[in-house]
Design an enzyme around this catalytic site. Structure first.
Site, PDB file in Angstrom:
ATOM      1  CE  LYS A 190       3.358 -31.869 -14.723  1.00 49.56           C
ATOM      2  NZ  LYS A 190       2.456 -31.824 -13.073  1.00 49.56           N
ATOM      3  CD  GLU A 263      16.752 -39.908 -13.664  1.00 47.93           C
ATOM      4  OE1 GLU A 263      16.026 -40.520 -13.512  1.00 47.93           O
ATOM      5  OE2 GLU A 263      16.535 -39.124 -13.449  1.00 47.93           O
ATOM      6  CB  CYS A 297      15.617 -41.882  -9.908  1.00 43.99           C
ATOM      7  SG  CYS A 297      16.783 -40.981 -10.007  1.00 43.99           S
ATOM      8  CD  GLU A 391      11.464 -46.422  -8.533  1.00 40.63           C
ATOM      9  OE1 GLU A 391      11.176 -45.705  -9.261  1.00 40.63           O
ATOM     10  OE2 GLU A 391      12.765 -45.430  -8.688  1.00 40.63           O
TER      11      GLU A 391
HETATM   12  P1  NAI Z   1       5.532 -39.671 -12.109  1.00 45.12           P
HETATM   13  O1  NAI Z   1       5.945 -40.163 -13.387  1.00 45.12           O
HETATM   14  O2  NAI Z   1       3.473 -39.924 -11.520  1.00 45.12           O
HETATM   15  O3  NAI Z   1       4.898 -37.802 -12.357  1.00 45.12           O
HETATM   16  C1  NAI Z   1       6.458 -37.517 -12.214  1.00 45.12           C
HETATM   17  C2  NAI Z   1       5.870 -36.072 -13.548  1.00 45.12           C
HETATM   18  O4  NAI Z   1       4.919 -36.657 -14.259  1.00 45.12           O
HETATM   19  C3  NAI Z   1       4.511 -35.171 -12.616  1.00 45.12           C
HETATM   20  O5  NAI Z   1       5.472 -33.991 -13.097  1.00 45.12           O
HETATM   21  C4  NAI Z   1       3.515 -36.013 -12.915  1.00 45.12           C
HETATM   22  O6  NAI Z   1       2.196 -34.392 -12.840  1.00 45.12           O
HETATM   23  C5  NAI Z   1       3.504 -35.412 -14.439  1.00 45.12           C
HETATM   24  N1  NAI Z   1       2.778 -37.619 -14.722  1.00 45.12           N
HETATM   25  C6  NAI Z   1       1.955 -37.884 -14.721  1.00 45.12           C
HETATM   26  N2  NAI Z   1       1.111 -38.471 -15.512  1.00 45.12           N
HETATM   27  C7  NAI Z   1       1.872 -37.858 -16.285  1.00 45.12           C
HETATM   28  C8  NAI Z   1       1.261 -38.044 -18.246  1.00 45.12           C
HETATM   29  N3  NAI Z   1       0.090 -39.442 -18.202  1.00 45.12           N
HETATM   30  N4  NAI Z   1       1.673 -37.402 -18.803  1.00 45.12           N
HETATM   31  C9  NAI Z   1       2.654 -36.819 -18.544  1.00 45.12           C
HETATM   32  N5  NAI Z   1       2.578 -36.320 -17.765  1.00 45.12           N
HETATM   33  C10 NAI Z   1       2.318 -37.212 -16.700  1.00 45.12           C
HETATM   34  O7  NAI Z   1       5.186 -39.660 -11.009  1.00 45.12           O
HETATM   35  P2  NAI Z   1       4.772 -39.631  -8.944  1.00 45.12           P
HETATM   36  O8  NAI Z   1       3.389 -40.197  -9.400  1.00 45.12           O
HETATM   37  O9  NAI Z   1       4.929 -38.704  -8.545  1.00 45.12           O
HETATM   38  O10 NAI Z   1       5.433 -41.297  -8.403  1.00 45.12           O
HETATM   39  C11 NAI Z   1       5.130 -42.934  -8.200  1.00 45.12           C
HETATM   40  C12 NAI Z   1       6.132 -43.362  -8.820  1.00 45.12           C
HETATM   41  O11 NAI Z   1       6.829 -42.748 -10.054  1.00 45.12           O
HETATM   42  C13 NAI Z   1       7.237 -43.219  -6.840  1.00 45.12           C
HETATM   43  O12 NAI Z   1       6.669 -43.756  -6.378  1.00 45.12           O
HETATM   44  C14 NAI Z   1       8.125 -43.366  -7.610  1.00 45.12           C
HETATM   45  O13 NAI Z   1       8.635 -45.489  -7.900  1.00 45.12           O
HETATM   46  C15 NAI Z   1       8.572 -43.318  -8.994  1.00 45.12           C
HETATM   47  N6  NAI Z   1       8.739 -42.149  -9.437  1.00 45.12           N
HETATM   48  C16 NAI Z   1       9.962 -41.701  -9.707  1.00 45.12           C
HETATM   49  C17 NAI Z   1      11.168 -40.859 -10.120  1.00 45.12           C
HETATM   50  C18 NAI Z   1      12.687 -40.800 -10.951  1.00 45.12           C
HETATM   51  O14 NAI Z   1      13.500 -40.263 -10.246  1.00 45.12           O
HETATM   52  N7  NAI Z   1      13.062 -41.628 -11.234  1.00 45.12           N
HETATM   53  C19 NAI Z   1      10.233 -38.924  -9.912  1.00 45.12           C
HETATM   54  C20 NAI Z   1       9.560 -39.011  -9.111  1.00 45.12           C
HETATM   55  C21 NAI Z   1       8.176 -40.569  -8.973  1.00 45.12           C
END
Ligand code: NAI
Length: 779
Positions: A190, A263, A297, A391
């Site tokens: 996804k 990750e 990240c 972050e």
């Molecule tokens: P997120 O962690 O919500 O999203 C990442 C992925 O997880 C997306 O595909 C999303 O649709 C999915 N997702 C969201 N809720 C879920 C759930 N309950 N169960 C399974 N999958 C789920 O990150 P978001 O909202 O896009 O960004 C929020 C913050 O997260 C950012 O500001 C940043 O601080 C952090 N982030 C960190 C990343 C990294 O590479 N470590 C990448 C993206 C965001």
């Protein structure tokens, strides 16, 4: 601006990349996409728009994946998996190779589509993201080719659910899909809701590469679709994203026997010593925090600069920030593009606005209207300031100063995260002295944000667990092949109708910090022999005993720094002392279990020898990365490991768990078999007389459920293992979400402790985390 104006001012002229091909591709799909399931696109369902963040223009409509969509995709993956896994590695290698070639062939289309959907500069998607995607498939074609000979006895997990973020949409897909497919798994992936397009294009070309239908399925949607995938009948979830969602996924997968790698976020330190080449360090910082607008990240988002050069460094940095160019991401001349979405822009803006500390410097460069945020530096923050700890995930750098190398390490490690770190100094001794002290899965020396398929990437602490890249990354998609046997619970011998009390019974204390310690509770339970004789009373460990044991283990830090040669000697010595007392120990084991035990004691001594041998032979690697450098993969101890020992082989099982943990430099808190707890007591003296430093091994018997809960919820425990026949696997996985500690539990599956499954690389891998250290090397 005319050409003449440009000559007069000598400023950059725009050099826009054409989006025509990407727009035509979208048109060919009528700008409406369904999911890619079973080798074909499904009809679009309920859709939402994916937009170009730089202009706000809608690019296409994609389908919001429902639970039914997920179920269909998982069924397609399940159906395709046995055939895919049964192909010879070479056949899978061919398909991965074809994927790599096709990514290269369509590289420009991928790069432009990525930039349109995500807002990152075309310079980055064209020169970094997409070439790394191709490299990942080439590298994993090689792993598929070599897997059978290099990792014999290992097989795929089955169906993998993969959930990826929006910051490197296609690259994250490659990091997840390539190893999963190489290993013989099938995938339901996804993509993030903001950036689904390159995944759909990839699905389309996967068909051309000869990937059989159902091997790769893409279901688009938001967090609800992700949550449905987590709940589905999958064998593994691999997730990259926020720590908050990672924690939720840990809880949702607990107890289901689903493998998991996470990750997550970071707040990675960027350490500049006073002897660094300051201009290079400033340029590195541009890559560390303004690459992809800081939406990385492992972004070097926390600058730690040595006091003596701080003024000069900040001055150079501000001058460089002013020269960064923000603008149309398709313009080849810009340094920073758009923030991925107005929601993310609002988060960044609010976090910065809420800060009242330090001094904020906004780059003097022009900032276009819309979803753009200027390069920002906030200096003079205290270590506990929110922006030093959390972050931001945007182009905002925070900074503070330090005086000594020791202080730099302390500040760097003052974080709940542990993803990456950069060290800048011209002194190789200093760099290599600091690198191992940093709590980070990846360390770059005089560099930053370097990635390669051969080099493991992943974090410690709340940055998650598991590695992506290299053999270590492949292992996260494999398990020992063969059918698992269910573990039958081992019960303590029942109390006889007429107890036989012979002489003085043995009531051992606990073993904590190298000393025998009185149980906190004062309660004990009688232990009956196989023939009804009273063998002793065993104390019931509780939360406080575990707390003391963890404290003692934490204090035994010196063990991790002892040389491997030293640890080997200690293990041989333990084996020798165990053998010297083999007769007594076997007699007592026999009294407990009723079965002859000489062979078990002998096997325990041999196992200690094995790990004495491994202590200085579980080697790291020097990864040949295609950059002017080398990536060292160092197996580093996990830290404090809590382990519930097996019941089936009370002594051999305990030794099989303890020995790999301590051979690799960990300290451990062991909960011996609940059925035969006295087996551990014989070890106290053996450990005492074998130079095992106090605190390296701690033994607390008690109720496995209560102690598993305490260990798994303890914030100072780094990993919990369980081979107990009590049903504690789910409990451990759920409680471990507190600090996202690593877990290794049996899910009710038996192991043959006297055979090959009782020792070896699997244990050593669990007892270590690969730390990747990038150092300049070569011409
Ligand atoms: P997120 O962690 O919500 O999203 C990442 C992925 O997880 C997306 O595909 C999303 O649709 C999915 N997702 C969201 N809720 C879920 C759930 N309950 N169960 C399974 N999958 C789920 O990150 P978001 O909202 O896009 O960004 C929020 C913050 O997260 C950012 O500001 C940043 O601080 C952090 N982030 C960190 C990343 C990294 O590479 N470590 C990448 C993206 C965001």
């Amino acid at each position: 601006m005319t050409v003449r104006d440009i000559f007069d001012t000598m400023s950059y002229g725009p050099a826009p990349e054409s989006a025509a091909e990407a727009q035509a591709w979208l048109d060919r799909h009528d700008r409406r996409f369904g999911h890619f399931i079973g080798g074909a696109f499904s009809k679009p369902g309920e859709t939402f728009a994916t937009k170009n963040p730089a202009t706000g223009a809608a690019l296409a409509e994609v389908t919001q994946g429902s639970r039914d969509d997920i179920a269909r995709a998982v069924a397609a993956a399940r159906k395709a998996q046995p055939k895919w896994a049964a192909l010879p590695g070479h056949r899978r290698a061919r398909v991965l190779y074809a994927l790599a070639r096709l990514v290269q062939k369509h590289a420009r289309l991928f790069a432009v589509l990525e930039t349109l959907d995500n807002g990152k500069p075309i310079r980055e998607s064209r020169d970094i993201d997409i070439p790394l995607v191709a490299r990942h498939f080439y590298y994993h074609a090689g792993l598929a080719q070599l897997m059978e000979s290099e990792r014999p006895g290992m097989g795929p997990l089955g169906v993998c659910g993969q959930i990826i973020p929006w910051n490197f949409p296609l690259l994250m897909l490659a990091w997840k899909v390539a190893p999963a497919l190489a290993a013989g798994n099938t995938v339901v992936l996804k993509p993030a809701e903001y950036t689904p397009l390159t995944a759909l294009l990839f699905a389309e070309i996967s068909h051309e590469a000869g990937l059989p239908p159902g091997v790769l399925n893409i279901v688009t949607g938001d967090g609800a679709t992700g949550a449905a995938l987590v709940d589905a009948e999958v064998d593994k979830i691999a997730f990259t994203g926020s720590t908050e969602v990672g924690r939720r996924i840990r809880e949702a997968t607990a107890g289901r026997g689903v493998a998991l790698t996470l990750e997550l976020g970071g707040k990675s330190p960027y350490i500049v010593f006073d002897d660094a080449d300051l201009d290079s360090a400033v340029e590195g910082l541009v890559d560390a925090i303004w690459f992809n607008g800081g939406q990385v990240c492992c972004a070097g988002s926390r600058l730690l600069v040595q006091e003596g050069v701080a003024g000069r460094f900040h001055e150079k940095l501000r001058a460089r920030m002013d020269k960064l160019r923000l603008g149309d991401p398709l313009d080849k001349c810009i340094d920073m593009g758009a923030v991925v979405d107005p929601v993310q822009l609002r988060t960044i803006t609010e976090m910065v606005a809420a800060n009242t500390e330090g001094e904020t410097y906004r780059a003097a460069c022009a900032v276009p209207e819309g979803c753009f945020y200027p390069p920002t530096l906030i200096s003079g923050l205290s270590p506990s300031a929110r922006l030093m700890q959390e972050e931001i995930f945007g182009p905002v750098l925070v900074s503070t100063t330090f005086r000594t190398p020791a202080e730099a390490v302390e500040l760097a490690n003052n974080s709940r995260y542990g993803l990456a770190a950069s060290v800048w100094t011209e002194n190789v001794n200093l760099a290599l002295d600091i690198a191992p002290k940093l709590a980070a899965g990846v360390v770059w020396v005089n560099g930053t944000n370097m990635f390669d398929a051969a080099a493991g990437f992943g974090g410690l602490r709340e940055s998650g667990f598991g590695r992506e890249g290299g053999w270590e990354g492949l292992m996260a998609y494999l398990r020992p092949a063969g059918k698992a046997r269910a573990l039958k619970p081992t019960m303590p011998n029942p109390a006889p109708a007429e107890p036989k009390i012979e002489g003085i019974d043995r009531t051992p204390k606990f073993y904590i910090g190298g000393k025998q310690a009185r149980p906190d509770s004062g309660y004990s339970t009688p232990v009956w022999g196989a023939k009804g004789q009273l063998l002793g009373d065993v104390g019931q460990g509780n939360r406080k005993d575990i707390r003391n044991a963890v404290e003692a283990a934490r204090a035994a830090k010196g063990w991790a720094r002892a040389t491997a040669h030293n640890r080997a000697q200690v293990l041989y010595y333990v084996a020798e002392n165990l053998s010297a007392r083999a007769g007594d120990i076997a007699a007592r084991l026999k009294a407990m279990t009723g079965a002859p035990a000489e062979a078990e004691v002998e096997a325990a001594a041999a196992r200690l020898f094995s790990y004495g041998a491994w202590a200085d032979k579980y080697e790291g690697a020097a990864k040949p990365v295609p950059l002017r450098g080398v990536a060292l993969a160092m197996p580093a101890p996990v830290g404090v490991i809590g382990a519930l020992c097996p019941d089936e082989a009370p002594l051999l099982g305990l030794v099989s768990v303890m020995a790999p943990a301590i051979a690799m430099g960990n300290a451990c808190v062991l909960v011996p078999s609940a059925a035969h707890p006295l087996a551990a007591a014989d070890l106290y003296q053996v450990l005492d007389t074998s130079d095992v430093p106090g605190g390296v091994v701690n033994i607390v018997p008690g109720d496995p459920v209560e102690l598993a809960r305490t260990l798994a919820g303890h914030m100072d425990v780094d990993a919990v293992w369980s081979f107990s026949s009590a049903d504690v696997s789910g409990l451990i996985e759920r409680e471990s979400a507190s600090n996202l500690k690593r877990t290794w539990v049996n899910h009710g599956r038996a192991r043959d402790w006297s055979g090959a499954a009782g020792e070896g690389r699997e244990y050593l891998a669990q007892a270590t985390e690969v730390k990747t250290i990038w150092v300049p090397y070569g011409e």
